[in-house]
Design a protein around this motif. Structure first.
Motif, PDB file in Angstrom:
ATOM      1  N   ALA A 194       1.223  -1.130  -0.271  1.00 49.09           N
ATOM      2  CA  ALA A 194       0.032  -0.118  -0.288  1.00 49.09           C
ATOM      3  C   ALA A 194       0.570   1.334   0.087  1.00 49.09           C
ATOM      4  O   ALA A 194       0.234   1.670  -1.290  1.00 49.09           O
ATOM      5  CB  ALA A 194      -0.674   0.416   1.196  1.00 49.09           C
ATOM      6  N   ALA A 197       3.005   1.810  -3.282  1.00 50.69           N
ATOM      7  CA  ALA A 197       2.022   1.706  -4.145  1.00 50.69           C
ATOM      8  C   ALA A 197       2.893   2.895  -5.626  1.00 50.69           C
ATOM      9  O   ALA A 197       2.291   3.470  -5.515  1.00 50.69           O
ATOM     10  CB  ALA A 197       0.744   1.483  -4.142  1.00 50.69           C
ATOM     11  N   SER A 211      -1.362  -0.641  -7.042  1.00 48.85           N
ATOM     12  CA  SER A 211       0.364  -2.063  -7.228  1.00 48.85           C
ATOM     13  C   SER A 211      -0.081  -3.305  -8.099  1.00 48.85           C
ATOM     14  O   SER A 211      -0.323  -3.820  -7.717  1.00 48.85           O
ATOM     15  CB  SER A 211       0.586  -1.990  -5.985  1.00 48.85           C
ATOM     16  N   ALA A 352      -4.644  -5.769  -0.901  1.00 46.06           N
ATOM     17  CA  ALA A 352      -4.070  -4.261  -0.507  1.00 46.06           C
ATOM     18  C   ALA A 352      -3.466  -3.842  -2.449  1.00 46.06           C
ATOM     19  O   ALA A 352      -3.782  -2.578  -2.686  1.00 46.06           O
ATOM     20  CB  ALA A 352      -2.262  -4.542  -0.363  1.00 46.06           C
ATOM     21  N   LYS A 355      -6.130  -1.795  -2.852  1.00 44.46           N
ATOM     22  CA  LYS A 355      -7.257  -0.912  -2.000  1.00 44.46           C
ATOM     23  C   LYS A 355      -6.421  -0.069  -1.413  1.00 44.46           C
ATOM     24  O   LYS A 355      -7.045   0.697  -0.592  1.00 44.46           O
ATOM     25  CB  LYS A 355      -8.310  -2.286  -0.861  1.00 44.46           C
ATOM     26  N   GLY A 356      -5.186  -0.790  -1.447  1.00 43.33           N
ATOM     27  CA  GLY A 356      -4.341   0.138  -1.173  1.00 43.33           C
ATOM     28  C   GLY A 356      -4.214   0.663   0.378  1.00 43.33           C
ATOM     29  O   GLY A 356      -4.946  -0.270   1.511  1.00 43.33           O
ATOM     30  N   PHE A 357      -4.559   2.213   1.445  1.00 39.63           N
ATOM     31  CA  PHE A 357      -3.922   2.311   2.213  1.00 39.63           C
ATOM     32  C   PHE A 357      -6.078   1.695   3.043  1.00 39.63           C
ATOM     33  O   PHE A 357      -6.223   1.902   4.562  1.00 39.63           O
ATOM     34  CB  PHE A 357      -4.905   3.680   2.727  1.00 39.63           C
ATOM     35  N   THR A 359      -7.369  -0.846   3.449  1.00 39.33           N
ATOM     36  CA  THR A 359      -7.441  -2.272   2.924  1.00 39.33           C
ATOM     37  C   THR A 359      -7.400  -2.630   4.878  1.00 39.33           C
ATOM     38  O   THR A 359      -7.248  -1.887   5.630  1.00 39.33           O
ATOM     39  CB  THR A 359      -6.140  -2.632   2.755  1.00 39.33           C
ATOM     40  N   ASP A 365      -6.834  -0.068   9.477  1.00 45.28           N
ATOM     41  CA  ASP A 365      -6.505   0.223   7.694  1.00 45.28           C
ATOM     42  C   ASP A 365      -5.103   0.582   7.800  1.00 45.28           C
ATOM     43  O   ASP A 365      -4.945   0.126   8.857  1.00 45.28           O
ATOM     44  CB  ASP A 365      -7.705   1.201   7.124  1.00 45.28           C
ATOM     45  N   LEU A 366      -5.166  -0.155   6.302  1.00 46.54           N
ATOM     46  CA  LEU A 366      -3.428   0.258   6.225  1.00 46.54           C
ATOM     47  C   LEU A 366      -2.559   1.863   6.345  1.00 46.54           C
ATOM     48  O   LEU A 366      -1.514   1.684   6.837  1.00 46.54           O
ATOM     49  CB  LEU A 366      -3.068  -0.149   5.035  1.00 46.54           C
ATOM     50  N   THR A 410      -0.307   8.180  -2.253  1.00 50.59           N
ATOM     51  CA  THR A 410       0.485   7.736  -2.706  1.00 50.59           C
ATOM     52  C   THR A 410       1.363   7.643  -3.609  1.00 50.59           C
ATOM     53  O   THR A 410       0.511   9.063  -5.206  1.00 50.59           O
ATOM     54  CB  THR A 410       0.032   5.991  -2.910  1.00 50.59           C
TER      55      THR A 410
END
Length: 431
Positions: A194, A197, A211, A352, A355-357, A359, A365-366, A410
Motif C-alpha cells: 500500500a 504502490a 499496485s 492491498a 484497495k491500498g490504504f 485495506t 486500515d493499512l 501515494t
C-alpha cells in the motif's frame, strides 16, 4: 562439495554477522523506452547503452558472445527479460551511502540515455506496452523461463516482461534474529504494498489497481506469501521448504536445463537423468535460492521484495523505512506484529494491490498501520544516528513517506491524477 540438508542449514548459518558488520544492499529496476515511438528498447539499443556506460568505468559481463550486463567496483547492472535494467548495489553501511550510490548510477545512466533518445520509466508495471509488444534478449535462462513459468501462474510472463521492483537486502546476527526479522517483513507485506504502490496505469489506462505489479506477483509461478513464513521459522524449516521446492532450471556445462519435473530433493538424491544424475554443488543451491520468487526470501541474507520501483523522490525512502525498523528498532516492531493473525495478514495481502490504504488488517486500515510503522522506523533511524557530512541522520530519507501519510496520497494516486488530466504518455516518463 555436494549438498545435503545439513549443508543447506550451514549455508544459512554462514550468513550470520556481528551487528557492527551489518550491511545494506539495494537493487532497483527501470523500464527503458525509445522516445521516438514510445516502445520498449530492443537488445541492439541495450548494447549501445551498455557501450556508452563503459565510458563511466563499467565493464561488460558476457554469456558466450552476448553482453548481458555490466559491473563496476562491487556493483552490477543486469539485464531483465524485457530489457529492463537492474542495479544491484554494493553492500554499504548506511542509507546515506546507498542513496549516494543510486544517485551516481542514475546520473551516469541519464547521460547515456539522453544521447540515445531513451526515456526512463520508474514504475512498478509498464504503463504503456502490451505483452506481445515487448522485445526479448538472448540471455539463456529467459528462454526456459518464458516456456515454463506460465505453467504455474497465469501472470508469470507479465512479471518477467512488465514489472520493476525495488529490493532491499539485510543481514542477521543469529538464527533468532533471522526469525524475528523474517516474521516482521512478511507480516508487513500488505502495508509495504500500500505504501509503495506505484503501478496504477496499465496499457495507457487506469488499471483499477494501485499496485498492479503486486497483483501480478500474486499470480506468478513460484511467488506469493506462504503461510509457513508466519510460523516459528528457523534455518532447518526454511531448508526443508527450499529442498521440497520445484527447480526452475539447472546450469550444467554452461547450458540451462529445465527443472520443471523435479524438486531440489530430487537433485540432492541424484535423480535427474538429464544431467547424468550428478549431485548439486553450492552454486546449484545458490541458483535455486535465487529462483524462488516469494515476497521475501532467504539466501545468506534476507531479501525484501514487495516494493514497486519508484523515481528519485522516493528511491531511498523504502530502504530507510525498513532499516529504521529492522536495524534500529526491531523489538518494538516485532512486539507490534507478533500477535497478528496470519490468515488476516494474507487476506490483507490479497486486498492491498487494489484497495491500498483502505485495506483492513486486525481491525485497522493499512493507513493506520503505515503511520504507526513510519514512527517506529523514525525512532529506529534516530537510534542508529548515522550522520552525513551535513550532520543529518537517516531520518531525512523518510520525508517522502511523511508526505504520503500527511496527504494520504501515494505515488500511484499521483500517477492516476496526473495521467488522467490529459492522458499524455510524456507524463509517465521520469523527468
Amino acid at each position: 562439495m555436494t549438498i545435503s540438508k545439513e549443508h543447506v542449514i550451514e549455508y544459512f548459518k554462514s550468513g550470520i554477522k556481528e551487528k557492527k558488520d551489518f550491511k545494506i544492499g539495494i537493487e532497483h529496476e527501470k523500464f527503458l523506452f525509445d522516445s521516438k515511438n514510445n516502445k520498449r528498447i530492443d537488445y541492439s539499443k541495450v548494447k549501445e547503452m551498455f557501450s556508452g556506460l563503459n565510458e563511466f568505468g563499467w565493464n561488460p559481463i558476457k554469456e558466450g558472445e552476448n553482453i548481458i550486463g555490466l559491473n563496476k567496483e562491487g556493483k552490477n547492472i543486469t539485464l531483465e527479460p524485457g530489457n529492463q535494467i537492474e542495479l544491484s548495489g554494493e553492500k554499504l553501511n548506511n542509507i546515506h551511502e546507498a542513496c549516494a550510490e543510486s544517485y551516481d548510477y542514475l546520473f551516469e545512466l541519464k547521460q547515456v540515455t539522453k544521447k540515445l533518445d531513451i526515456k526512463i520509466v520508474s514504475t512498478g508495471f509498464d504503463p504503456i506496452s502490451k505483452l506481445d509488444e515487448i522485445p526479448n534478449n538472448p540471455k539463456q535462462r529467459y528462454k526456459l523461463m518464458t516456456n515454463d513459468m506460465p505453467l504455474g501462474g497465469e501472470l508469470s510472463l507479465d512479471m518477467m516482461y512488465r514489472t520493476c521492483g525495488t529490493q532491499l537486502n539485510i543481514d542477521y546476527s543469529s538464527e533468532e534474529d533471522f526469525f524475528k526479522k523474517f516474521k516482521v517483513v512478511n507480516s508487513i507485506v500488505p502495508i509495504s504494498i500500500a505504501l509503495f504502490a506505484n503501478s496504477s496505469i496499465v496499457e495507457k489506462k487506469k488499471s483499477d489497481y494501485l499496485s498492479y505489479r503486486s497483483k501480478v506477483w500474486q499470480n506468478t509461478s513460484r511467488g506469493g506469501l506462504p503461510k509457513l513464513f508466519f510460523e516459528n521459522l528457523n534455518f532447518e524449516k526454511y531448508a526443508d521448504f527450499i529442498i521440497n521446492f520445484p527447480i526452475l532450471f539447472i546450469l550444467d556445462k554452461h547450458k540451462y536445463i529445465s527443472g520443471n519435473k523435479y524438486t531440489f530433493r530430487d537433485f540432492m538424491n541424484g535423480k535427474i537423468d538429464e544431467i547424468k544424475n550428478r549431485l548439486p554443488t553450492e552454486s546449484d543451491l545458490s541458483l535455486h535460492l535465487s529462483t524462488i520468487f516469494t515476497e521475501n526470501r532467504l539466501k545468506k541474507y534476507i531479501e525484501l521484495r514487495s516494493m514497486d520501483t519508484c523515481g528519485w523522490d522516493c528511491l531511498c525512502a523504502g530502504p530507510a523505512f525498513f532499516i529504521g525498523m529492522l536495524y534500529g528498532n526491531l523489538d518494538e516492531v516485532y512486539s507490534l506484529i507478533s500477535s497478528w493473525d496470519k490468515d488476516k495478514i494474507i487476506n490483507a495481502y490479497l486486498d492491498a494491490p487494489q484497495k491500498g490504504f483502505n485495506t483492513q488488517l486486525m481491525g485497522k486500515d493499512l493507513f493506520y498501520w503505515a503511520s504507526t510503522l513510519l514512527e517506529i522506523s523514525r525512532k529506529g533511524l534516530n537510534n542508529r544516528d548515522m550522520l552525513n557530512k551535513s550532520g543529518k541522520n537517516e531520518t531525512l530519507f523518510l520525508n517522502h513517506l511523511q508526505k504520503v501519510i500527511d496527504n494520504r496520497t501515494t505515488n500511484a494516486d499521483h500517477m492516476i491524477n496526473k495521467f488522467s488530466k490529459n492522458e499524455d504518455l510524456k507524463d509517465l516518463y521520469d523527468k
